[in-house]
Design a protein around this motif. Structure first.
Motif, PDB file in Angstrom:
ATOM      1  N   PRO A 144       7.159 -13.966 -12.075  1.00 39.04           N
ATOM      2  CA  PRO A 144       6.852 -12.581 -11.788  1.00 39.04           C
ATOM      3  C   PRO A 144       7.990 -11.802 -11.157  1.00 39.04           C
ATOM      4  O   PRO A 144       8.046 -10.599 -11.242  1.00 39.04           O
ATOM      5  CB  PRO A 144       5.674 -12.677 -10.809  1.00 39.04           C
ATOM      6  N   SER A 162       8.244 -20.954  -8.568  1.00 37.18           N
ATOM      7  CA  SER A 162       7.337 -22.092  -8.623  1.00 37.18           C
ATOM      8  C   SER A 162       7.103 -22.635 -10.023  1.00 37.18           C
ATOM      9  O   SER A 162       7.120 -21.914 -11.005  1.00 37.18           O
ATOM     10  CB  SER A 162       6.003 -21.672  -8.039  1.00 37.18           C
ATOM     11  N   ALA A 163       6.852 -23.924 -10.074  1.00 35.87           N
ATOM     12  CA  ALA A 163       6.471 -24.572 -11.327  1.00 35.87           C
ATOM     13  C   ALA A 163       4.995 -24.902 -11.265  1.00 35.87           C
ATOM     14  O   ALA A 163       4.423 -25.069 -10.205  1.00 35.87           O
ATOM     15  CB  ALA A 163       7.266 -25.847 -11.528  1.00 35.87           C
ATOM     16  N   LYS A 164       4.400 -24.987 -12.395  1.00 32.46           N
ATOM     17  CA  LYS A 164       3.027 -25.454 -12.418  1.00 32.46           C
ATOM     18  C   LYS A 164       2.965 -26.875 -11.894  1.00 32.46           C
ATOM     19  O   LYS A 164       3.850 -27.671 -12.167  1.00 32.46           O
ATOM     20  CB  LYS A 164       2.509 -25.450 -13.850  1.00 32.46           C
ATOM     21  N   VAL A 165       1.940 -27.165 -11.178  1.00 32.76           N
ATOM     22  CA  VAL A 165       1.748 -28.542 -10.759  1.00 32.76           C
ATOM     23  C   VAL A 165       1.206 -29.358 -11.928  1.00 32.76           C
ATOM     24  O   VAL A 165       1.568 -30.496 -12.147  1.00 32.76           O
ATOM     25  CB  VAL A 165       0.806 -28.608  -9.557  1.00 32.76           C
ATOM     26  N   PHE A 166       0.362 -28.722 -12.714  1.00 27.05           N
ATOM     27  CA  PHE A 166      -0.213 -29.406 -13.855  1.00 27.05           C
ATOM     28  C   PHE A 166       0.603 -29.061 -15.093  1.00 27.05           C
ATOM     29  O   PHE A 166       0.777 -27.897 -15.416  1.00 27.05           O
ATOM     30  CB  PHE A 166      -1.667 -28.989 -14.033  1.00 27.05           C
ATOM     31  N   PRO A 205       6.675 -25.615  -5.498  1.00 28.77           N
ATOM     32  CA  PRO A 205       7.389 -26.635  -6.243  1.00 28.77           C
ATOM     33  C   PRO A 205       8.093 -25.996  -7.433  1.00 28.77           C
ATOM     34  O   PRO A 205       7.748 -24.911  -7.859  1.00 28.77           O
ATOM     35  CB  PRO A 205       6.276 -27.581  -6.696  1.00 28.77           C
ATOM     36  N   THR A 264       7.216 -21.109 -17.871  1.00 27.19           N
ATOM     37  CA  THR A 264       6.253 -20.075 -17.532  1.00 27.19           C
ATOM     38  C   THR A 264       6.993 -18.814 -17.102  1.00 27.19           C
ATOM     39  O   THR A 264       8.150 -18.854 -16.691  1.00 27.19           O
ATOM     40  CB  THR A 264       5.313 -20.545 -16.401  1.00 27.19           C
ATOM     41  N   ALA A 265       6.319 -17.688 -17.215  1.00 32.07           N
ATOM     42  CA  ALA A 265       6.912 -16.436 -16.758  1.00 32.07           C
ATOM     43  C   ALA A 265       7.044 -16.461 -15.245  1.00 32.07           C
ATOM     44  O   ALA A 265       6.242 -17.078 -14.552  1.00 32.07           O
ATOM     45  CB  ALA A 265       6.041 -15.267 -17.186  1.00 32.07           C
ATOM     46  N   ALA A 284       9.043 -30.953  -5.227  1.00 34.73           N
ATOM     47  CA  ALA A 284       8.019 -30.364  -4.357  1.00 34.73           C
ATOM     48  C   ALA A 284       8.448 -30.420  -2.899  1.00 34.73           C
ATOM     49  O   ALA A 284       7.624 -30.477  -2.008  1.00 34.73           O
ATOM     50  CB  ALA A 284       6.687 -31.087  -4.543  1.00 34.73           C
ATOM     51  N   PRO A 303       6.794 -27.071   0.159  1.00 32.86           N
ATOM     52  CA  PRO A 303       5.363 -27.329   0.009  1.00 32.86           C
ATOM     53  C   PRO A 303       4.616 -26.195  -0.669  1.00 32.86           C
ATOM     54  O   PRO A 303       3.531 -26.394  -1.198  1.00 32.86           O
ATOM     55  CB  PRO A 303       4.882 -27.515   1.449  1.00 32.86           C
ATOM     56  N   VAL A 304       5.169 -25.005  -0.643  1.00 36.45           N
ATOM     57  CA  VAL A 304       4.453 -23.882  -1.225  1.00 36.45           C
ATOM     58  C   VAL A 304       4.848 -23.674  -2.683  1.00 36.45           C
ATOM     59  O   VAL A 304       4.013 -23.384  -3.537  1.00 36.45           O
ATOM     60  CB  VAL A 304       4.721 -22.593  -0.421  1.00 36.45           C
ATOM     61  N   ASP A 349      -0.674  -8.613  -9.793  1.00 33.78           N
ATOM     62  CA  ASP A 349       0.001  -9.174 -10.970  1.00 33.78           C
ATOM     63  C   ASP A 349      -0.867  -8.997 -12.215  1.00 33.78           C
ATOM     64  O   ASP A 349      -0.356  -8.733 -13.305  1.00 33.78           O
ATOM     65  CB  ASP A 349       0.313 -10.656 -10.734  1.00 33.78           C
ATOM     66  N   ARG A 366       0.698 -27.192  -4.195  1.00 34.91           N
ATOM     67  CA  ARG A 366       0.535 -28.642  -4.152  1.00 34.91           C
ATOM     68  C   ARG A 366      -0.946 -28.983  -4.151  1.00 34.91           C
ATOM     69  O   ARG A 366      -1.769 -28.297  -3.557  1.00 34.91           O
ATOM     70  CB  ARG A 366       1.204 -29.197  -2.912  1.00 34.91           C
ATOM     71  N   GLN A 381      -2.774 -29.116  -0.906  1.00 30.47           N
ATOM     72  CA  GLN A 381      -3.138 -27.833  -0.316  1.00 30.47           C
ATOM     73  C   GLN A 381      -4.495 -27.383  -0.827  1.00 30.47           C
ATOM     74  O   GLN A 381      -5.282 -26.807  -0.109  1.00 30.47           O
ATOM     75  CB  GLN A 381      -2.107 -26.774  -0.694  1.00 30.47           C
ATOM     76  N   ASP A 407       1.786 -16.800 -19.447  1.00 33.22           N
ATOM     77  CA  ASP A 407       2.095 -18.213 -19.632  1.00 33.22           C
ATOM     78  C   ASP A 407       2.072 -18.589 -21.093  1.00 33.22           C
ATOM     79  O   ASP A 407       1.348 -18.003 -21.894  1.00 33.22           O
ATOM     80  CB  ASP A 407       1.044 -19.072 -18.925  1.00 33.22           C
ATOM     81  N   ARG A 427      -2.018 -23.453  -9.754  1.00 33.14           N
ATOM     82  CA  ARG A 427      -1.283 -24.626 -10.216  1.00 33.14           C
ATOM     83  C   ARG A 427       0.104 -24.696  -9.609  1.00 33.14           C
ATOM     84  O   ARG A 427       0.768 -25.714  -9.683  1.00 33.14           O
ATOM     85  CB  ARG A 427      -1.187 -24.580 -11.733  1.00 33.14           C
ATOM     86  N   ARG A 428       0.524 -23.607  -9.040  1.00 34.88           N
ATOM     87  CA  ARG A 428       1.852 -23.616  -8.435  1.00 34.88           C
ATOM     88  C   ARG A 428       1.837 -24.265  -7.060  1.00 34.88           C
ATOM     89  O   ARG A 428       2.863 -24.425  -6.441  1.00 34.88           O
ATOM     90  CB  ARG A 428       2.382 -22.190  -8.303  1.00 34.88           C
TER      91      ARG A 428
END
Lengths: 190, 571
Positions: free
Chosen positions: B528, B451-455, B483, B525-526, B477, B480-481, A41, A79, A82, B562, A76-77
């Motif tokens: 991919p 996926s979304a950023k966790v932060f 969110p 966010t972008a 979430a 688990p991989v 990427d 959890r 993890q 981002d 950040r994606r």
């Protein structure tokens, strides 16, 4: 720049720097598959942003900046729990004759293993700072730019990370001291 | 067993790290895994297919089919939509502008996400300052274009939009590297026009620190100079905190910069700090300034840390000082013994001169609010348990709002009384995504399942001024991989009752509100497009009408990377 020329330039960059870019990604993610994904990427983004690259500056640093952002975003994606799960890193036993490895080679292997595990236990930004500093050789300001923080904070992050690694390594004698690995080190290896 | 050995120096640690990292090699490419070439082909669907793998070609065809379906569906919904829609009411927000009008720039396009979609008048502000990669750039919602990076506004810098629509940067550069550690820092005020072009540069400060030659100091090669930039709440004043090592002392201070004129309005000196004993060198970072809720006074926080040579143990702390926000050059030590033990996440002042500190715990799992009243009394600490996955917070007046985006829980702590209250929003349902809003329908068709950023940065914003609502970004979430964003949740600021939920149009990671409170901006966010080719898209900004939650604009192809808002409020 012509698209074909750009493709050739990024191809060349990939041949020259892919391993180094991967190391930064792996340092942050501690996951081989994720690091491969982040590496590709990063080169895809490099292709898309090739016009932004300043040829007067090192290409490697530019790529490291991109992959650091890609990997931190990928991180950040996931959890948070993890991230907290320790990951046993692989160790290249064949490299125990590397520079600075004196004395009992088994101790040097243990020290590397402890450092590897210590890295895995650090927060991602600390892992990234450690590898960007000690493997890639960037200065504090450059690392601060990669991690979007201040150089002072990079200093603090590195000192705290060093303290953590020293604490773990302090349980065993230095590599050139003839001693049996203490129980704590053996426990770490178990 | 005790080890009577010297602590491991930085060079040894560095060698061990290099040895470990040398063992990390890029694995051989798997035939089924997309390479960087596959990815750029997918991002450029109109290009030639040369160089694409079978996966890329298949994904590309799928993406095109989905995009066409979405485009046609969107057109259908657009045509048949009822104009206007009841929804939540932001009590403080003025009425929405007149009903939706035809897109000013372009309608729905046959791409995975539109370059520009407008629903009614162009929201104000129509240009948005974003953090992009290692710098800043301005996004134009009218054109959907992201401008070039602001010249000289590096990642160490801090840029703000001024009331007249131009931009000002307290730009920081560092050099004089010795063993990786900077010795010199320069600060400039750079001004840019509304399009982001550089118009003026003024030198603000220049700092040079000296190396600490003591053996123990070489264990970590700490920085010899540091700079930190913060702003007053109305962003008309910039505070440049600086710190440098000068022989046996750390010197430091704060410059107050008038952001309009570039004039250094005041210089505040902070007390010198000893570099510490030979076996435990002390390092002092640049001070940060938090202006109190009344705008009159400010809390200065200056972090310090040290490492014991013998044991390698790390110690940290933060000094605090109180000063007038206008920067009259007087300071007095304040609340030094009430600082955080393991690190300070945030700090500030209430309008009643109560200093508060948000402290990290050593295990990183929880936060503690520590309070220090002006009279030197002691108030009990407040434990905050709601900062689990991706917890984020916002300060308004004498309250801190904590938001937990996965459980959709909001907590408020009254810093003066210590009183806490909570609220939560129900999980979003399918109906949340099926409103008559045509642009919002994108959320149904192109729900961001990647996926979304966790932060989230920032993930919660209190409506400006006397606004009575709080906005926050949610995350689901259950996977688990990966969110994903669940959109914007709206709460009553006083009761914390949920008022509404706005479906996401993208993978939201950052939130901001216009200065007048009329519009809420969410940055996505972008994606991919590796896992979900049909969702391939660049970074985006979606603008919601605060009065009813309808989508007023989308700029959907801003950058491959981002983006996040540079500040919570957009003047």
């Amino acid at each position: 720049m012509d698209r074909e020329l750009r493709l050739q330039s990024v191809d060349r960059a990939y041949r020259d720097h892919a391993d180094d870019v991967y190391r930064v990604a792996y340092a942050i993610l501690r996951d081989p598959d994720g690091a491969v994904d982040a590496t590709h990427d990063a080169f895809a983004r490099a292709f898309e942003r090739w016009e932004q690259y300043d040829p007067d500056r090192p290409l490697r640093a530019w790529l490291h900046g991109i992959v650091a952002h890609v990997a931190l975003d990928a991180l950040r994606r996931r959890r948070v729990r993890q991230l907290a799960a320790p990951t046993l890193g692989r160790i290249d036993v064949a490299r125990i004759d590397g520079p600075g490895a004196g004395g009992d080679p088994s101790l040097e292997v243990i020290r590397r293993q402890i450092v590897d595990e210590g890295l895995a236990g650090l927060k991602p930004d600390a892992r990234a700072a450690i590898v960007l500093r000690h493997y890639c050789g960037y200065d504090y300001a450059e690392i601060a730019g990669f991690l979007r923080t201040s150089p002072g904070n990079v200093g603090s992050i590195l000192s705290r990370a060093h303290a953590t690694l020293r604490e773990r390594l302090g349980a065993i004698p230095p590599a050139d001291a003839p001693a049996t690995p203490p129980a704590t080190a053996r426990e770490v290896l178990r | 067993m005790t080890n009577e050995v010297d602590p491991i120096d930085e060079a040894t640690l560095a060698r061990l790290v290099r040895d470990v990292a040398d063992g990390w090699h890029l694995p051989p490419q798997r035939s089924s895994a997309p390479t960087w070439r596959d990815r750029i082909v997918r991002r450029e669907p109109a290009r030639t297919g040369r160089g694409r793998g079978w996966l890329g070609r298949t994904a590309g065809a799928g993406a095109l089919a989905v995009a066409l379906t979405v485009g046609l569906s969107l057109v259908a919904v657009w045509i048949s939509m009822p104009k206007g829609r009841p929804g939540i009411a932001a009590a403080s927000a003025p009425p929405a502008s007149s009903g939706p009008s035809a897109p000013a720039t372009s309608g729905p396009s046959a791409t995975a996400f539109p370059k520009v979609l407008l629903n009614g008048d162009l929201p104000r502000p129509s240009t948005v300052l974003l953090r992009v990669g290692g710098g800043y750039a301005v996004a134009d919602l009218a054109t959907g274009l992201l401008g070039p990076s602001l010249d000289g506004a590096t990642a160490l810098s801090d840029v703000r939009r001024l009331a007249d629509g131009t931009y000002a940067c307290l730009c920081v550069t560092m050099d004089g590297d010795v063993s990786g550690s900077p010795t010199h820092a320069a600060v400039e005020l750079r001004r840019y026009d509304a399009k982001g072009s550089l118009t003026a540069t003024v030198g603000i400060g220049d700092y040079t620190g000296s190396l600490d030659p003591r053996p123990a100091a070489k264990m970590d090669q700490p920085p010899n100079v540091d700079v930190a930039v913060t702003y007053s709440s109305d962003e008309t004043l910039g505070y440049v905190g600086w710190s440098l090592r000068d022989g046996a002392r750390w010197k430091g201070g704060i410059l107050l910069v008038d952001m309009e004129t570039g004039v250094v309005a005041s210089r505040v000196g902070l007390p010198d700090v000893s570099i510490g004993p030979d076996d435990q060198p002390v390092n002092v970072m640049a001070a940060k300034v938090a202006v109190g809720a009344d705008g009159k006074d400010a809390l200065v926080s200056r972090p310090t840390y040290s490492v014991e040579h013998a044991s390698g143990a790390y110690h940290s702390g933060t000094e605090h000082y109180l000063m007038p926000a206008s920067g009259r050059p007087t300071t007095a030590p304040f609340a030094v013994d009430r600082s955080c033990a393991d690190g300070e996440a945030d700090a500030g002042l209430t309008d009643g001169q109560l200093a508060w500190f948000l402290c990290w715990s050593s295990n990183g799992g929880s936060l503690t609010i520590r309070r220090a009243p002006e009279d030197g009394g002691i108030l009990p600490d407040i434990q905050v348990d709601s900062t689990g996955l991706g917890g984020t917070w916002a300060v308004s007046g004498s309250s801190i709002y904590f938001w937990t985006p996965v459980s959709r829980t909001i907590d408020r702590v009254d810093l003066v009384t210590g009183e806490t209250s909570s609220g939560s929003a129900p999980a979003p349902t399918a109906t949340d995504r099926s409103g008559p809003d045509p642009i919002g329908a994108l959320g149904r068709w192109l729900a961001p399942s990647a996926s979304a950023k966790v932060f989230l940065e920032p993930g919660i914003v209190v409506a400006p001024g006397t606004g009575s609502v709080v906005y926050a970004l949610g995350i689901a979430a259950e996977d688990p991989v990966q969110p994903r964003s669940t959109g914007v949740f709206v709460f009553d600021r006083r009761t914390l009752e949920p008022l509404g939920h706005w479906a996401p149009t993208a993978d939201f990671v950052s939130l901001a509100v216009s200065g007048d409170g009329r519009f809420v901006y969410a940055a996505g966010t972008a994606q991919p497009g590796i896992d979900i080719p049909q969702a391939t898209r660049g970074a985006s900004v979606t603008v919601y009408d605060a009065s009813d939650g309808s989508v007023r604009a989308i700029a959907g192809q801003l950058d491959p990377g981002d983006v996040q808002f540079a500040s919570r409020y957009l003047p």
